[in-house]
Design a protein around this motif. Structure first.
Motif, short mmCIF file in Angstrom:
data_model
loop_
_atom_site.label_atom_id
_atom_site.label_comp_id
_atom_site.label_asym_id
_atom_site.label_seq_id
_atom_site.Cartn_x
_atom_site.Cartn_y
_atom_site.Cartn_z
N ASN A 80 22.68 92.00 42.70
CA ASN A 80 21.78 93.03 42.15
C ASN A 80 20.45 93.07 42.89
N ASP A 81 20.52 92.99 44.21
CA ASP A 81 19.32 93.01 45.05
C ASP A 81 18.32 91.96 44.57
N CYS A 82 18.81 90.75 44.36
CA CYS A 82 17.98 89.61 43.93
C CYS A 82 17.33 89.89 42.57
N GLY A 83 18.14 90.39 41.65
CA GLY A 83 17.65 90.75 40.32
C GLY A 83 16.96 89.62 39.58
N LEU A 84 17.51 88.41 39.65
CA LEU A 84 16.85 87.29 38.97
C LEU A 84 15.49 87.02 39.60
N LEU A 85 15.43 87.01 40.91
CA LEU A 85 14.16 86.77 41.59
C LEU A 85 13.12 87.80 41.16
N LYS A 86 13.50 89.06 41.13
CA LYS A 86 12.58 90.11 40.71
C LYS A 86 12.07 89.86 39.29
N ALA A 87 12.98 89.50 38.39
CA ALA A 87 12.61 89.27 36.99
C ALA A 87 11.68 88.07 36.86
N VAL A 88 11.96 87.01 37.60
CA VAL A 88 11.10 85.82 37.55
C VAL A 88 9.71 86.17 38.09
N LEU A 89 9.66 86.89 39.19
CA LEU A 89 8.38 87.28 39.77
C LEU A 89 7.53 88.11 38.79
N GLU A 90 8.19 88.92 37.99
CA GLU A 90 7.48 89.72 36.99
C GLU A 90 7.03 88.89 35.79
N ALA A 91 7.74 87.80 35.52
CA ALA A 91 7.50 87.02 34.30
C ALA A 91 6.47 85.91 34.44
N VAL A 92 6.23 85.44 35.67
CA VAL A 92 5.30 84.32 35.86
C VAL A 92 4.25 84.65 36.91
N THR A 93 3.16 83.88 36.87
CA THR A 93 2.09 84.08 37.85
C THR A 93 2.01 82.94 38.87
N ILE A 94 2.74 81.86 38.63
CA ILE A 94 2.76 80.75 39.59
C ILE A 94 3.69 81.12 40.75
N PRO A 95 3.54 80.47 41.90
CA PRO A 95 4.41 80.78 43.04
C PRO A 95 5.88 80.59 42.70
N VAL A 96 6.69 81.51 43.24
CA VAL A 96 8.14 81.48 43.04
C VAL A 96 8.80 81.23 44.40
N ILE A 97 9.65 80.21 44.43
CA ILE A 97 10.38 79.85 45.63
C ILE A 97 11.81 80.38 45.49
N ALA A 98 12.24 81.22 46.41
CA ALA A 98 13.61 81.74 46.39
C ALA A 98 14.52 80.68 47.00
N GLU A 99 15.47 80.22 46.21
CA GLU A 99 16.37 79.16 46.69
C GLU A 99 17.74 79.36 46.06
N GLY A 100 18.76 79.20 46.88
CA GLY A 100 20.13 79.31 46.39
C GLY A 100 20.83 80.51 46.98
N ASN A 101 21.77 80.29 47.86
CA ASN A 101 22.57 81.33 48.49
C ASN A 101 21.75 82.29 49.35
N VAL A 102 20.65 81.82 49.86
CA VAL A 102 19.88 82.60 50.84
C VAL A 102 20.47 82.21 52.19
N ASP A 103 21.56 82.88 52.54
CA ASP A 103 22.36 82.41 53.67
C ASP A 103 22.32 83.29 54.91
N THR A 104 21.43 84.26 54.92
CA THR A 104 21.25 85.07 56.12
C THR A 104 19.77 85.32 56.33
N PRO A 105 19.38 85.58 57.56
CA PRO A 105 17.97 85.94 57.81
C PRO A 105 17.55 87.18 57.03
N GLU A 106 18.46 88.11 56.87
CA GLU A 106 18.15 89.34 56.13
C GLU A 106 17.85 89.04 54.66
N ARG A 107 18.62 88.14 54.07
CA ARG A 107 18.37 87.77 52.67
C ARG A 107 17.04 87.03 52.53
N ALA A 108 16.74 86.17 53.47
CA ALA A 108 15.46 85.47 53.43
C ALA A 108 14.31 86.47 53.53
N ALA A 109 14.42 87.41 54.44
CA ALA A 109 13.38 88.43 54.60
C ALA A 109 13.25 89.28 53.33
#
Length: 147
Positions: A80-109
């Motif tokens: 879902n285009d990193c739906g969980l990451l988007k939701a976490v970013l909206e819910a907290v103000t502390i830094p969010v580290i994207a981790e888990g199945n980031v397996d291509t340079p495009e996904r990391a970007a």
């Protein structure tokens, strides 16, 4: 861990039971009492766990355990285009580290473009078997396309 003086320690901050029946709140309080300058990263699997981690005083959260708990089994960060990451970013103000199945340079970007503070690539570069499988799958797909 403190014998090697780490700058940061990641803790399982999911709702799973803890060894000895303790709570995450108690563990964080004990760590903060003893090592007040130590940075703590919360490895989470849900938005609520991220919110709880922030409330407990974690310095950052990582999506590390999304897909690895009973509640999130079968899911992965890129869906879902990193739906969980988007939701976490909206819910907290502390830094969010994207981790888990980031397996291509495009996904990391993409994770960084969405607002992740940083990206952990992990197995995409440290597991030769997985790297080889991705290459073989791509080569096999091209071979079946008549190339």
């Amino acid at each position: 861990l403190m014998a090697v003086t780490p700058d940061i320690i990641a803790l399982d901050a999911t709702a799973r039971k803890r060894p000895g029946g303790g709570t995450l709140e108690t563990l964080v309080a004990q760590i903060r009492d003893r090592y007040p300058s130590l940075l703590l990263m919360a490895d989470i699997s849900t938005v609520q766990e991220a919110v709880t981690a922030q409330a407990l005083g974690f310095d950052c959260v990582g999506t590390t355990l999304y897909g690895y708990t009973a509640e999130t089994a079968g899911h992965s960060l890129p869906e879902n285009d990193c739906g969980l990451l988007k939701a976490v970013l909206e819910a907290v103000t502390i830094p969010v580290i994207a981790e888990g199945n980031v397996d291509t340079p495009e996904r990391a970007a993409r994770c960084l473009a969405l607002g992740a503070h940083a990206v952990v690539v992990g197995g995409a570069i440290t597991r030769p078997q997985q790297i080889t499988e991705r290459f073989m799958a791509a080569i096999g797909a091209q071979s079946t396309d008549g190339a």
